[in-house]
Design a protein around this motif. Structure first.
Motif, mmCIF file in Angstrom:
data_model
loop_
_atom_site.group_PDB
_atom_site.id
_atom_site.type_symbol
_atom_site.label_atom_id
_atom_site.label_comp_id
_atom_site.label_asym_id
_atom_site.label_seq_id
_atom_site.Cartn_x
_atom_site.Cartn_y
_atom_site.Cartn_z
ATOM 1 N N THR A 32 12.258 31.552 -20.609
ATOM 2 C CA THR A 32 12.251 32.294 -22.029
ATOM 3 C C THR A 32 11.023 32.233 -22.568
ATOM 4 O OG1 THR A 32 14.748 31.598 -22.199
ATOM 5 C CG2 THR A 32 13.292 31.950 -24.205
ATOM 6 N N LEU A 33 10.410 31.039 -22.727
ATOM 7 C CA LEU A 33 8.915 30.853 -23.367
ATOM 8 C C LEU A 33 8.036 31.881 -22.557
ATOM 9 C CD1 LEU A 33 9.076 27.261 -24.422
ATOM 10 C CD2 LEU A 33 9.284 29.323 -25.833
ATOM 11 N N LEU A 34 8.064 31.882 -21.342
ATOM 12 C CA LEU A 34 7.243 32.705 -20.550
ATOM 13 C C LEU A 34 7.310 34.221 -20.793
ATOM 14 C CD1 LEU A 34 5.254 32.687 -18.477
ATOM 15 C CD2 LEU A 34 7.042 33.053 -16.598
ATOM 16 N N VAL A 35 8.475 34.553 -20.573
ATOM 17 C CA VAL A 35 8.703 36.248 -20.786
ATOM 18 C C VAL A 35 8.189 36.559 -22.134
ATOM 19 C CG1 VAL A 35 10.694 37.752 -21.108
ATOM 20 C CG2 VAL A 35 10.718 36.413 -19.183
ATOM 21 N N TRP A 36 8.712 35.554 -23.308
ATOM 22 C CA TRP A 36 8.334 36.009 -24.647
ATOM 23 C C TRP A 36 6.833 35.960 -25.003
ATOM 24 C CZ3 TRP A 36 6.038 32.557 -28.138
ATOM 25 C CH2 TRP A 36 5.893 32.748 -29.559
ATOM 26 N N GLN B 112 14.150 35.816 -30.291
ATOM 27 C CA GLN B 112 15.754 35.975 -30.223
ATOM 28 C C GLN B 112 16.422 37.030 -29.253
ATOM 29 O OE1 GLN B 112 16.274 36.136 -34.313
ATOM 30 N NE2 GLN B 112 16.310 34.054 -34.745
ATOM 31 N N THR B 113 15.513 38.050 -29.430
ATOM 32 C CA THR B 113 15.854 39.183 -28.296
ATOM 33 C C THR B 113 15.798 38.811 -26.933
ATOM 34 O OG1 THR B 113 14.854 40.674 -30.190
ATOM 35 C CG2 THR B 113 15.190 41.760 -28.007
ATOM 36 N N LEU C 41 16.982 30.794 -20.880
ATOM 37 C CA LEU C 41 17.866 29.927 -21.353
ATOM 38 C C LEU C 41 19.299 30.400 -21.543
ATOM 39 C CD1 LEU C 41 17.826 26.903 -23.053
ATOM 40 C CD2 LEU C 41 17.370 28.309 -25.038
ATOM 41 N N THR C 42 19.522 31.406 -22.091
ATOM 42 C CA THR C 42 21.007 32.078 -22.097
ATOM 43 C C THR C 42 21.619 32.198 -20.922
ATOM 44 O OG1 THR C 42 20.258 33.380 -23.969
ATOM 45 C CG2 THR C 42 22.389 34.090 -23.063
ATOM 46 N N ARG C 43 20.959 32.583 -19.702
ATOM 47 C CA ARG C 43 21.564 32.660 -18.467
ATOM 48 C C ARG C 43 21.817 31.251 -18.106
ATOM 49 N NH1 ARG C 43 22.905 36.670 -15.121
ATOM 50 N NH2 ARG C 43 23.240 36.357 -13.115
ATOM 51 N N SER C 44 21.010 30.276 -18.271
ATOM 52 C CA SER C 44 21.302 28.803 -17.875
ATOM 53 C C SER C 44 22.535 28.382 -18.640
ATOM 54 C CB SER C 44 20.120 28.075 -18.110
ATOM 55 O OG SER C 44 19.062 28.712 -17.566
ATOM 56 N N GLY C 45 22.597 28.632 -19.765
ATOM 57 C CA GLY C 45 23.732 28.311 -20.501
ATOM 58 C C GLY C 45 25.218 28.885 -19.863
ATOM 59 N N LEU C 46 24.945 30.178 -19.592
ATOM 60 C CA LEU C 46 26.206 30.800 -18.853
ATOM 61 C C LEU C 46 26.518 30.155 -17.506
ATOM 62 C CD1 LEU C 46 28.257 33.093 -18.873
ATOM 63 C CD2 LEU C 46 26.503 34.676 -17.590
ATOM 64 N N VAL D 144 18.775 25.224 -29.561
ATOM 65 C CA VAL D 144 17.388 25.577 -29.292
ATOM 66 C C VAL D 144 16.664 26.691 -29.980
ATOM 67 C CG1 VAL D 144 16.058 25.725 -27.089
ATOM 68 C CG2 VAL D 144 17.913 24.338 -27.054
ATOM 69 N N TYR D 145 17.307 27.915 -29.733
ATOM 70 C CA TYR D 145 16.767 29.151 -30.352
ATOM 71 C C TYR D 145 16.412 28.880 -31.889
ATOM 72 C CZ TYR D 145 17.617 32.236 -26.257
ATOM 73 O OH TYR D 145 17.755 32.856 -24.961
ATOM 74 N N PHE D 146 17.439 28.178 -32.503
ATOM 75 C CA PHE D 146 17.140 28.102 -34.200
ATOM 76 C C PHE D 146 15.956 27.066 -34.017
ATOM 77 C CE2 PHE D 146 17.903 25.143 -37.596
ATOM 78 C CZ PHE D 146 17.806 25.877 -38.524
ATOM 79 N N ILE D 147 15.703 26.167 -33.172
ATOM 80 C CA ILE D 147 14.370 25.144 -33.456
ATOM 81 C C ILE D 147 13.225 25.992 -33.280
ATOM 82 C CG2 ILE D 147 13.318 23.247 -32.587
ATOM 83 C CD1 ILE D 147 16.461 21.945 -32.272
ATOM 84 N N LEU D 148 13.415 26.976 -32.196
ATOM 85 C CA LEU D 148 12.109 27.753 -31.814
ATOM 86 C C LEU D 148 11.846 28.675 -32.837
ATOM 87 C CD1 LEU D 148 12.991 28.361 -28.155
ATOM 88 C CD2 LEU D 148 11.312 26.785 -28.792
ATOM 89 N N ALA D 149 12.820 29.234 -33.415
ATOM 90 C CA ALA D 149 12.753 30.397 -34.392
ATOM 91 C C ALA D 149 12.276 29.697 -35.882
ATOM 92 C CB ALA D 149 13.878 31.159 -34.676
ATOM 93 N N LYS D 150 12.677 28.334 -35.896
ATOM 94 C CA LYS D 150 12.355 27.619 -37.177
ATOM 95 C C LYS D 150 10.876 27.323 -37.278
ATOM 96 C CE LYS D 150 13.558 25.935 -41.210
ATOM 97 N NZ LYS D 150 13.903 26.826 -42.480
#
Length: 227
Positions: A23-27, A160-161, A173-178, A197-203
């Motif tokens: 996620t962080l790499l792509v972002w 988030q996108t 991260l989302t696919r890992s959750g799935l 995790v997304y909330f912490i990163l965005a915060k």
């Protein structure tokens, strides 16, 4: 049995960690490429270069006003059908997000450039500065400072996108959750954790953006007082 449960938990956390890395790499890569491309396109748009400026407008309107998911599908499934370019999931995700980021960056930076008072252009011209010199030494430093806060907000939104890239097979991260949900059938543990995790990163990014904005406002106040 306790050891097996502990091992299973460690494996799950490692899967999430790998997903977070993707996620962080792509972002981060797509933000860097998108801002760079958007910077170049915004200069073309602001300079009103014939034909090229109109093409930039079409580009921006197309990618700002169409769903990112559709863009992902077109790049990942469509490009191999009409071009020799057949991107993998990660390449398609980075390419699409970079283009999408560039479109929004153009809007932010062109607005910042247009916000520079016309008198500064006239004053620079009276001192014998060319268009290029005026843009480089007078206008761009101010415009970039103005564009930083909306760009930080764009970074938060794009983070988030990135969850959409799981649709085309990126093990983020989302696919890992799935994957974990499919394996454990514990939605009220997996998805709140992913959301946290997304909330912490965005915060963290929003706090950084607020700090940067306060510093910029302090500098602007100092310059206004000095003037």
């Amino acid at each position: 049995m306790i050891y097996q449960n502990l091992e299973f938990s460690i494996a799950d956390l490692y899967l999430l960690w790998r997903g977070l890395q993707w996620t962080l790499l792509v972002w981060s890569v797509s933000m860097a490429l998108g801002i760079g491309l958007g910077f170049v396109l915004s200069l073309i748009r602001h300079a009103r270069i014939p034909v090229l400026a109109q093409m930039v407008v079409v580009f921006v309107e197309t990618f700002r006003n169409s769903p990112l998911l559709v863009q992902l599908f077109l790049v990942f499934y469509g490009l191999p059908m009409v071009t020799p370019f057949a991107p993998g999931p990660a390449e398609a995700a980075i390419f699409t997000l970079s283009i999408n980021t560039a479109a929004f960056t153009v809007v932010n930076l062109v607005a910042a450039l247009d916000a520079i008072p016309r008198g500064q252009w006239q004053a620079a011209s009276s001192f014998g500065l060319s268009y290029r010199q005026t843009m480089l030494y007078v206008v761009l430093p101010q415009a970039i400072r103005t564009a930083i806060p909306p760009t930080m907000n764009l970074a938060i939104s794009q983070l988030q996108t990135t969850s959409l890239v799981s649709i085309i097979g990126v093990t983020d991260l989302t696919r890992s959750g799935l994957v974990l949900y499919t394996r454990t059938l514990k939605p009220f543990i997996i998805w709140p954790l992913i959301g946290l995790v997304y909330f912490i990163l965005a915060k963290v990014l929003s706090l950084l953006a607020a700090r940067v904005e306060r510093r910029l406002q302090a500098k602007n106040t100092w310059f206004e007082a000095a003037a």
